[in-house]
Motif scaffolding. Sequence first.
Motif, PDB file in Angstrom:
ATOM      1  N   THR A   1       0.840  -1.153   0.252  1.00 24.70           N
ATOM      2  CA  THR A   1      -0.074  -0.123  -0.140  1.00 24.70           C
ATOM      3  C   THR A   1       0.904   1.306   0.037  1.00 24.70           C
ATOM      4  O   THR A   1       1.659   1.528   0.915  1.00 24.70           O
ATOM      5  CB  THR A   1      -0.771   0.028   1.214  1.00 24.70           C
ATOM      6  N   ALA A   2       0.874   1.906  -1.033  1.00 30.07           N
ATOM      7  CA  ALA A   2       1.728   3.164  -1.230  1.00 30.07           C
ATOM      8  C   ALA A   2       1.093   4.500  -0.569  1.00 30.07           C
ATOM      9  O   ALA A   2       1.677   5.316  -0.096  1.00 30.07           O
ATOM     10  CB  ALA A   2       2.013   3.424  -2.492  1.00 30.07           C
ATOM     11  N   LEU A   3      -0.343   4.513  -0.878  1.00 28.82           N
ATOM     12  CA  LEU A   3      -1.129   5.613  -0.309  1.00 28.82           C
ATOM     13  C   LEU A   3      -2.430   4.827   0.289  1.00 28.82           C
ATOM     14  O   LEU A   3      -3.357   4.014  -0.335  1.00 28.82           O
ATOM     15  CB  LEU A   3      -1.669   6.432  -1.444  1.00 28.82           C
TER      16      LEU A   3
ATOM     17  N   GLY B   1       5.512   7.401   0.064  1.00 33.21           N
ATOM     18  CA  GLY B   1       4.314   7.661  -0.785  1.00 33.21           C
ATOM     19  C   GLY B   1       4.216   8.931  -1.665  1.00 33.21           C
ATOM     20  O   GLY B   1       3.525   9.225  -2.409  1.00 33.21           O
TER      21      GLY B   1
ATOM     22  N   GLY C   1       2.539   6.226   3.423  1.00 34.19           N
ATOM     23  CA  GLY C   1       1.331   6.318   2.753  1.00 34.19           C
ATOM     24  C   GLY C   1       0.217   7.236   3.267  1.00 34.19           C
ATOM     25  O   GLY C   1      -0.959   7.198   2.844  1.00 34.19           O
TER      26      GLY C   1
END
Length: 269
Positions: free
Chosen positions: A40-42, A64, A236
């Motif tokens: 999960t980057a964001l 992120g 993120g």
Amino acid sequence: MPPTVSSPGSAPTAALTEDSAAVRAVGLRKVYGRGEAAVTALAGVDVAFGRGAFTAIMGPSGSGKSTLMHCLAGLDTATSGQVWLGGTELTALRDRQLTELRRDRIGFVFQAFNLLPVLTAEENLLLPLELAGRRPDRTWMRDVVERLGLTERLSHRPAELSGGQQQRVAVARALLSRPDVVFADEPTGNLDSRAGAEVLDLLRSSVRETGQTVVMVTHDPVAASYADRVVLLADGELAGELLDPTPDDVLEALAGLAAVGRLAAAGRG
């Protein structure tokens, strides 16, 4: 005194509406991969960037920040959530519509200058407009070229220009179409400190003198101090913001984020 780091929901961010925000994200998520390999980057980012303002996005490596900029600029597709450029929802556009929007309403300045070596500075400036079938506003072009100190360099090819001059050409190219937003991704990363300061001065003056909106990703606290506002990311998620930052403010805020990250990692261990 320690810098004032406001929370993600505080007034300067939350008060920006469709009318006052040049670009904004609502519930923005970006996940790479699937299953156990998913990253999960964001993680549901809500953030807005005001018209006629210079904002820097900062955070530790892997926070992120580049993903956020790429989604805001329509260079990457969000997993969920919305991105708005003024009153246009980017996340609802088809590929062709998105390509046209990026061409007509967004300017880009990258760490790599992205100039074609066989073209002169002037030809590099005009190329995006020519590809779009648009005629340049010669009065505006002359003003931009003069502001950036390129009047005597238009006939030179990139190899005949210094790194700072090449980045000036890239900045001029980004401004030439009068975009809604200029996104700058580490624009001083390939420049020495003097040339970098010149480019940052030019970006700041384009905001203050012409009302341009600039959103810049950087890892450099000195570069971030040229901005009106710094948006901080960690893992993120929004981690706060700094207004009218100094390099020391930014360094202290980043050190705080790093310390929190170390404590979280130790807890997971």
